[in-house]
Motif scaffolding. Structure first.
Motif, mmCIF file in Angstrom:
data_model
loop_
_atom_site.group_PDB
_atom_site.id
_atom_site.type_symbol
_atom_site.label_atom_id
_atom_site.label_comp_id
_atom_site.label_asym_id
_atom_site.label_seq_id
_atom_site.Cartn_x
_atom_site.Cartn_y
_atom_site.Cartn_z
ATOM 1 N N SER A 40 0.821 -1.208 0.000
ATOM 2 C CA SER A 40 0.000 0.000 0.000
ATOM 3 C C SER A 40 0.857 1.262 0.000
ATOM 4 N N LEU A 53 -4.105 -0.342 -0.581
ATOM 5 C CA LEU A 53 -4.161 1.054 -0.165
ATOM 6 C C LEU A 53 -5.523 1.385 0.431
ATOM 7 N N ASP A 92 -5.757 -0.179 3.944
ATOM 8 C CA ASP A 92 -4.851 0.395 4.949
ATOM 9 C C ASP A 92 -5.229 1.823 5.326
#
Length: 442
Positions: A3, A322, A325
């Motif tokens: 991420s 991404l 997270d």
């Protein structure tokens, strides 16, 4: 780690585009390639991701090439000249009236839910009018994109379809409560168009005090245009074929709205009919193609590069990682209100996440978390949809936006700088209206 690499990749691309440090083709191909290699993927795997990305945009590329050729020939033949003259007459050269008309025309054009066809219909017809009145073409893109975003709440458009799939609901059922919001949203957008039109009128007056955006001033500026260009235009114009060209174009638009035939094929057919009809000589046909091919091929290559970019970041899992997270790093006190927070920042999210990552990766995670705190799934979904959907056409992840930029001859970075403030502000207004209407329950 995945991420972080994805975030760094997206931010670097956005920064390069905003500052104009790289051409889009280089930024969208080289940066993701290097990122994927750093993440541990080999060149063969990356090649597979590239193929997947190209498959996603190839239809847009085909449509783009032939649409540019078709509308270029229609402009050469003078199809839009009477329309532009009529609109100037109706608006009396009033910049504010033109801005409002742009919103309404784009809303009608986007009834099919396709951003690409909306831009193809609106920009070629309205851009010459904006230029004739000395209006900023970035205002055209802002108003068309925002109006199309409001209509993007239709069930056959992408966002609602994706959301319905995530929630296991019927898209029409999800859409019904949004109909009043769409209607109110259009009225609010008309108000914004008036405001921006007033600002634009003042800007034009400062740039050229003799042109106060009235009909006489606009027409006088047109008359004083370059004589050589006018002679060239007259030699290419086909006034006797005006109604035939109009019928062909209306048939083309009808087929685009119907959607039964691929858009690229529709434009191929239309070009195949219109080109020899307006320019019977093969030599003239080739000259018209050569005149418009460079712009078409340049922007087609950018769209292909965007496809490679989306394919690599999606295939490597960077976008999904991404999205997940981003949720995990938020403080605990904010978790019950996560859907509202994500919704409020929905437009900026368009700069770092594509539509699939937002709705297929971020939405399920947010919905799962907030429902554990008593928030209804539909409320969570509406918060994310309403907060994000208005930013659709300020995102470098939207292939249709690249199409619009190519049609208007504009730059991505300048468009984002010009539009982001107004688009985000308008989105927040809709978000607040949705809360008062009970669509989003706090």
């Amino acid at each position: 780690m995945l991420s972080l690499i994805g975030l760094a990749t997206i931010l670097l691309i956005v920064i390069m585009l905003l500052r104009g440090k790289m051409t889009p083709i280089i930024a969208l191909v080289i940066i993701p390639l290097v990122a994927a290699l750093v993440a541990g993927f080999d060149i063969i795997e990356i090649g597979g991701f590239f193929d997947e990305g190209i498959d996603r945009v190839i239809n847009v590329v085909i449509m783009f090439i032939f649409a540019i050729l078709y509308f270029g020939i229609m402009q050469d033949a003078g199809l839009f000249d009477p329309i532009i003259d009529r609109m100037i007459a109706i608006s009396r050269g009033n910049v504010i009236a033109v801005a409002v008309a742009t919103v309404l025309i784009a809303a009608v054009a986007h009834l099919d839910g396709s951003g690409a066809s909306t831009f193809l219909i609106t920009i070629p017809a309205l851009l010459p009018l904006y230029k004739r009145l000395n209006m900023n073409p970035y205002l055209l893109l802002l108003l068309v994109g925002t109006s199309a975003s409001v209509l993007n709440m239709l069930p056959w458009a992408g966002p609602l379809g994706r959301t319905a799939a995530v929630l296991g609901m019927d898209a029409t059922e999800l859409w019904r409560p949004l109909i009043p919001l769409q209607i109110i949203g259009l009225f609010v957008l008309i108000g914004l168009a008036v405001l921006l039109g007033i600002r634009e009128k003042r800007r034009i007056a400062k740039l050229d005090p003799t042109a106060i955006a009235e009909t006489a001033a606009a027409q006088e500026a047109e008359i004083k245009a370059d004589d050589q260009t006018k002679k060239k235009d007259r030699s290419l114009a086909r006034p006797k074929l005006l109604w035939v060209n109009l019928l062909i174009t209306l048939a083309l638009i009808g087929l685009l709205v119907w959607g039964g035939i691929p858009a690229g094929f529709v434009f191929m057919i239309a070009l195949g009919v219109a080109l020899p009809l307006n320019y019977p000589k093969v030599k003239d046909q080739m000259e018209r193609i050569k005149a418009h091919a460079p712009n078409a091929l340049l922007m087609a290559s950018i769209i292909l590069a965007a496809g490679a970019f989306l394919g690599i970041l999606g295939g490597t899992g960077m976008l999904d990682a991404l999205a997940e997270d981003i949720v995990k790093v938020l403080p605990a006190f904010a978790v019950p209100y996560l859907h509202l927070i994500i919704g409020v920042f929905g437009v900026p999210f368009e700069l770092v996440l594509n539509t699939d990552a937002y709705y297929f990766a971020l939405l399920p995670v947010v919905e799962q978390i907030v429902t554990g705190y008593g928030v209804d799934s539909v409320t969570a979904a509406y918060a994310l949809i309403i907060g994000n959907i208005i930013g659709t056409f300020v995102s470098p992840f939207a292939p249709a936006l690249w199409l619009a930029l190519g049609l208007a001859g504009l730059e991505m970075g300048k468009h984002i700088r010009y539009s982001l403030f107004w688009v985000w502000g308008y989105s927040l207004v809709l978000f607040i209206i949705a809360i008062f209407m009970g669509i989003i329950v706090i």
